[in-house]
Scaffold this motif. Sequence first.
Motif, PDB file in Angstrom:
ATOM      1  N   THR A 393       0.851  -1.192   0.000  1.00 13.21           N
ATOM      2  CA  THR A 393       0.000   0.000   0.000  1.00 13.21           C
ATOM      3  C   THR A 393       0.886   1.240   0.000  1.00 13.21           C
ATOM      4  O   THR A 393       2.038   1.208   0.462  1.00 13.21           O
ATOM      5  CB  THR A 393      -0.911   0.040   1.240  1.00 13.21           C
ATOM      6  N   GLU A 395       0.703   3.680   1.960  1.00 13.50           N
ATOM      7  CA  GLU A 395       1.014   4.004   3.355  1.00 13.50           C
ATOM      8  C   GLU A 395       2.190   3.171   3.857  1.00 13.50           C
ATOM      9  O   GLU A 395       3.079   3.695   4.553  1.00 13.50           O
ATOM     10  CB  GLU A 395      -0.211   3.771   4.239  1.00 13.50           C
ATOM     11  N   GLU A 396       2.219   1.892   3.480  1.00 16.39           N
ATOM     12  CA  GLU A 396       3.328   1.031   3.878  1.00 16.39           C
ATOM     13  C   GLU A 396       4.636   1.514   3.264  1.00 16.39           C
ATOM     14  O   GLU A 396       5.676   1.575   3.936  1.00 16.39           O
ATOM     15  CB  GLU A 396       3.048  -0.409   3.443  1.00 16.39           C
ATOM     16  N   LEU A 398       5.351   4.566   2.151  1.00 12.50           N
ATOM     17  CA  LEU A 398       5.716   5.870   2.703  1.00 12.50           C
ATOM     18  C   LEU A 398       6.415   5.715   4.048  1.00 12.50           C
ATOM     19  O   LEU A 398       7.464   6.326   4.286  1.00 12.50           O
ATOM     20  CB  LEU A 398       4.460   6.734   2.853  1.00 12.50           C
ATOM     21  N   LYS A 399       5.859   4.878   4.905  1.00 13.15           N
ATOM     22  CA  LYS A 399       6.445   4.678   6.238  1.00 13.15           C
ATOM     23  C   LYS A 399       7.836   4.052   6.136  1.00 13.15           C
ATOM     24  O   LYS A 399       8.771   4.473   6.828  1.00 13.15           O
ATOM     25  CB  LYS A 399       5.538   3.783   7.080  1.00 13.15           C
ATOM     26  N   ASN A 412      -3.684  14.972   0.749  1.00 17.95           N
ATOM     27  CA  ASN A 412      -3.865  13.967   1.812  1.00 17.95           C
ATOM     28  C   ASN A 412      -3.867  12.530   1.303  1.00 17.95           C
ATOM     29  O   ASN A 412      -4.455  11.647   1.925  1.00 17.95           O
ATOM     30  CB  ASN A 412      -5.160  14.234   2.601  1.00 17.95           C
ATOM     31  N   LYS A 413      -3.207  12.294   0.169  1.00 14.81           N
ATOM     32  CA  LYS A 413      -3.116  10.938  -0.362  1.00 14.81           C
ATOM     33  C   LYS A 413      -1.725  10.752  -0.953  1.00 14.81           C
ATOM     34  O   LYS A 413      -1.337  11.473  -1.877  1.00 14.81           O
ATOM     35  CB  LYS A 413      -4.185  10.695  -1.423  1.00 14.81           C
ATOM     36  N   ALA A 414      -0.972   9.790  -0.428  1.00 16.49           N
ATOM     37  CA  ALA A 414       0.411   9.590  -0.853  1.00 16.49           C
ATOM     38  C   ALA A 414       0.497   9.243  -2.342  1.00 16.49           C
ATOM     39  O   ALA A 414      -0.283   8.433  -2.853  1.00 16.49           O
ATOM     40  CB  ALA A 414       1.053   8.485  -0.031  1.00 16.49           C
TER      41      ALA A 414
END
Length: 468
Positions: A393, A395-396, A398-399, A412-414
């Motif tokens: 994802t 989010e995964e 990005l982190k 607000n969306k990577a």
Amino acid sequence: MTTETASEELTSEMLAGWGHQPGKAFGAALRDGQAALQKGDSLDAVRQMLEGYKPAPVLPLAASGEKPFHINIEAETEDEKANLEAVKHHMTELMRTPTIEAGAIMPDACPAGPLGTIPVGGVVAARGAIHPGMHSADICCSVMMTEFEDADPKVVLDAAHQVTHFGAGGRANGKRFTMSMNLFDSFRENRFLSNPKILRAAQEHLGTQGDGNHFLFVGISRKTGKTAMVTHHGSRGPGAGLYKIGMSVAEKFRKKLSPKTLKQNAWIPSDTEEGVAYWEALQLIRKWTKANHNAIHQATVEGARVDYAERFWNEHNFVFERDGLYYHGKGATPAWDGYASDATGLTLIPLNMAEPVLVVRGRDAGHALGFSPHGAGRNYSRTEHKRRSASRTPEEMLKAETEGLDIRFFENKADISELPSSYKKADSVVAQIKKFDLAEIEDYIDPYGCIMAGEMEPFWRKNKGARR
């Protein structure tokens, strides 16, 4: 040599025999030549007078490989090798353009369009010609840095987030920055920039950053320990409008001067009225773009209530005149002293959101035509990166790739196509800058955080929803 005797009538057959070709000029030549004959001019005098009515000679393409180019890039992995081969293929075709005398590619080079299009990280020197397609629609894409006297990076990033603007279009009424009336008047006086859409965009888009790889970066200088902010964007709507008109004018010249030249490599002769006006328009767009950066930086200074110590900028998508040649840098940074009246000798090379921004001094390397890289570049397209990343994802990713950094997306969306993994390895690019002696690194601005547009819904879909 036999002198031709005057006759009462100048015929189309005679004109054709003199080398004139059908078209608007042919009719004018027939009319004006006949008028001159009736005034008593000799046929020889008329023939000489009408030489100026002939179309300019058609310029042929150079043979493939006839004009070599400098290669300042290495490839190790399979992706890097495939990228380099594609870049070389594009450059070989590009160098066939009649006006081009020299070319070079940088460590961040990657393809950017149909075959023969100047790649990102490409530089060419053209004689007497300005090629709109070689600075692209994102004219004067550039970077500006402000170093603050004593500022918390979070305070600066928060203040910047409040004043900047990403995405399509401009600012809403009541939230716009004020454009200099002197600059606005100069736009109105230029034949390319007086277009109503360009004039409106020049006012509405001031203080905006667009989307894609444009960003607002905050970090800490290794040299001074001070907080610094870097913005990256181009000339937005005004530049895009100029590019569109410029390409249309260049296409008219291409059809006359060199029909076999690729459409994306059409040019405006610099010594024509159009060429002079277009060059002036480019300088005005440069002023607007600098004002665009300045508006965001100064608003951030005021919002964060801090003082600043230093501010400088440089463009990396532009045309520069030097020693009678027009140097077109597509994602390449000028690296010689005095390339512009406001040049400081220092330029910026961003790598990716998780890596430092390099503060460098150019080396004016002949094998790079006096340029240095503009960033990290890509080894494959955004679409391919998304395909390869489908198992994780956003989010995964990005982190994992930006641990410990304050990364923000305006929408607000990577956007995974802008994450570090989508770019070339930063350490490899830095190593090649040093190996090819393209620039001397004077400082590193280590990342604290970054704002980008993020994954955005297409503007047409947004507009459709709004109408409903």
